[in-house]
Scaffold this active site. Structure first.
Site, short mmCIF file in Angstrom:
data_model
loop_
_atom_site.label_atom_id
_atom_site.label_comp_id
_atom_site.label_asym_id
_atom_site.label_seq_id
_atom_site.Cartn_x
_atom_site.Cartn_y
_atom_site.Cartn_z
N GLN A 175 -10.09 -3.89 -3.12
CA GLN A 175 -11.38 -3.42 -2.64
C GLN A 175 -12.47 -3.70 -3.67
O GLN A 175 -13.56 -4.17 -3.33
CB GLN A 175 -11.31 -1.91 -2.34
CG GLN A 175 -12.62 -1.32 -1.87
CD GLN A 175 -13.06 -1.82 -0.50
OE1 GLN A 175 -12.30 -1.77 0.44
NE2 GLN A 175 -14.28 -2.32 -0.39
N ASP A 218 -17.19 7.39 -1.40
CA ASP A 218 -15.92 7.30 -0.68
C ASP A 218 -15.59 8.70 -0.15
O ASP A 218 -16.23 9.68 -0.55
CB ASP A 218 -14.83 6.79 -1.65
CG ASP A 218 -13.47 6.58 -0.96
OD1 ASP A 218 -13.44 6.47 0.28
OD2 ASP A 218 -12.44 6.53 -1.68
N CYS A 252 -16.27 1.81 0.72
CA CYS A 252 -15.06 1.02 1.00
C CYS A 252 -14.62 1.15 2.46
O CYS A 252 -13.93 0.28 2.97
CB CYS A 252 -13.94 1.44 0.07
SG CYS A 252 -13.58 3.21 0.14
N HIS A 301 -7.46 0.78 -6.37
CA HIS A 301 -7.63 -0.08 -5.21
C HIS A 301 -8.30 -1.40 -5.66
O HIS A 301 -9.46 -1.65 -5.37
CB HIS A 301 -8.48 0.64 -4.16
CG HIS A 301 -8.40 0.07 -2.78
ND1 HIS A 301 -7.62 -1.04 -2.47
CD2 HIS A 301 -9.00 0.43 -1.62
CE1 HIS A 301 -7.75 -1.31 -1.18
NE2 HIS A 301 -8.57 -0.45 -0.64
N ARG A 304 -13.66 -8.50 1.84
CA ARG A 304 -12.25 -8.25 1.58
C ARG A 304 -11.44 -9.51 1.90
O ARG A 304 -10.52 -9.88 1.18
CB ARG A 304 -11.73 -7.08 2.45
CG ARG A 304 -12.29 -5.72 2.13
CD ARG A 304 -11.81 -5.21 0.79
NE ARG A 304 -10.36 -5.15 0.68
CZ ARG A 304 -9.59 -4.15 1.13
NH1 ARG A 304 -10.14 -3.09 1.69
NH2 ARG A 304 -8.28 -4.17 0.97
N ARG A 348 0.88 -1.18 0.00
CA ARG A 348 0.00 0.00 0.00
C ARG A 348 0.91 1.21 0.00
O ARG A 348 1.71 1.39 0.92
CB ARG A 348 -0.91 0.00 1.24
CG ARG A 348 -1.55 1.35 1.47
CD ARG A 348 -2.67 1.32 2.46
NE ARG A 348 -3.84 0.65 1.92
CZ ARG A 348 -5.05 0.73 2.46
NH1 ARG A 348 -5.25 1.43 3.56
NH2 ARG A 348 -6.06 0.08 1.91
N1 NVA Z 1 -9.89 6.87 -1.28
C1 NVA Z 1 -9.53 6.39 0.03
C2 NVA Z 1 -9.78 4.92 0.14
C3 NVA Z 1 -9.47 4.31 1.46
C4 NVA Z 1 -9.69 2.83 1.48
C5 NVA Z 1 -8.07 6.71 0.30
O1 NVA Z 1 -7.25 6.53 -0.60
O2 NVA Z 1 -7.75 7.15 1.40
N1 CP Z 2 -11.13 -0.04 2.53
C1 CP Z 2 -9.88 -0.14 2.94
O1 CP Z 2 -8.94 -0.39 2.18
O2 CP Z 2 -9.73 0.01 4.29
P1 CP Z 2 -8.35 0.21 5.08
O3 CP Z 2 -7.80 1.54 4.66
O4 CP Z 2 -8.73 0.17 6.51
O5 CP Z 2 -7.42 -0.90 4.71
#
Ligand code: NVA
Ligand code: CP
Length: 300
Positions: free
Chosen positions: A132, A219, A259, A129, A287, A102
């Protein structure tokens, strides 16, 4: 399937095959059946951003498949002090069987795959992502029984989620509509691709995007790494909310997905969130199943 770098790398058949395996793994888990599909395998999990779901579901997933997972935080790895990803990739390839990462730049994930010799799974970048969206597709098929003829709408920022959802919708044959403010559109190349290969609508109107939708998705307005833009974004996104008015435009049996984490009162009202909490937390549970399927596909 060697890697999961972005959803667009997968064919429709590969996506459906992951979803079928995920359904099977979910069923087996419910029966208390745990098979060591990945006995002795080791997954490294590099996190350069926070996570609740991704971290825990990958770690638990590896454990349930008979393998191990190592949590590798940016704060502790030499990568956080500037060791190049090219070197990190070649070192970790000698210890591990796969890497989940990540991070911010998509290029870092691609480089990890390019320089390493083991499968790489994208656990979120600024661009996409995929894990997800595999869980989202699983949840949609579980509740609706099919993807055929469904309309998925996304209300809010044209961010990593919007990019991957768009690809997921095109690959599974759902139509996709996004309502976002000017300047916050999804990736331009992906939009062009979606227009050419599927049914894609971009609008400024929440009502138009949500009209007759089967799935309403949203989101956060400010993603990880955009904390400093929070105030500016709150202004830009005012009105881009999943609320009763948006739900009234959607089909009466429309699902709501998010998400998570969710910001009640911003992209979604507390009322709509709680009314659809069962769907949203099933989505979060999925997930685990979807990623176990991905882990099996890339490592077995
Ligand atoms: N768009 C959000 C998704 C988190 C799972 C982010 O990147 O923070
Ligand atoms: N939706 C998602 O990826 O959650 P986290 O940021 O908690 O991993």
């Amino acid at each position: 399937m060697k890697h999961l770098l972005k959803l667009a790398d997968l064919s429709r058949e590969e996506i459906l095959s992951i979803l079928n395996l995920a359904d099977q793994l979910k069923y087996e888990r419910k029966q208390g059946i745990f098979k060591d599909y990945l006995k002795g395998k080791k997954l490294g999990m590099i996190f350069q951003k926070s996570s609740t779901r991704t971290r825990v579901s990958f770690e638990v997933g590896m454990y349930e498949l008979g393998g191990n997972a190592l949590f590798l935080s940016n704060r502790d790895l030499q990568i956080g002090r500037g060791e190049p990803v090219q070197d990190t990739a070649r070192v970790l390839s000698r210890y591990l069987d796969a890497i989940m990462i990540r991070t911010f730049a998509q290029s870092e994930v691609e480089d990890l795959a390019k320089y390493g010799s083991i499968p790489v799974i994208n656990g979120l970048t600024d661009y996409c992502h995929p894990c997800q969206v595999l869980a989202d597709l699983m949840t949609i098929r579980e509740k609706k029984g099919t993807f055929k003829g469904l309309k998925l709408c996304f209300i809010g920022d044209g961010n990593n989620m919007a990019n991957s959802l768009m690809v997921g919708a095109v690959r599974t044959g759902m139509s996709f509509a996004i309502a976002c403010p000017e300047g916050y559109e999804p990736d331009a190349q992906l939009m062009a691709w979606a227009k050419e290969n599927g049914s894609f609508t971009l609008t400024r109107s929440v009502q138009e995007a949500a009209a007759d939708a089967d799935i309403v998705y949203t989101d956060v307005w400010a993603s990880m790494g955009q904390e400093e833009e929070k105030a500016k974004r709150e202004k830009a996104f005012a009105g881009y909310q999943v609320n009763d008015a948006a739900m009234a435009a959607a089909k009466p049996d429309a699902m709501v997905l998010h998400c998570l984490p969710a910001h009640r009162g911003e992209e979604i009202t507390a009322e709509v969130f709680e009314a659809h909490a069962d769907e949203i937390f099933e989505e979060a549970e999925n997930r685990l199943h979807a990623q176990k399927a991905v882990l099996c596909k890339v490592m077995k």
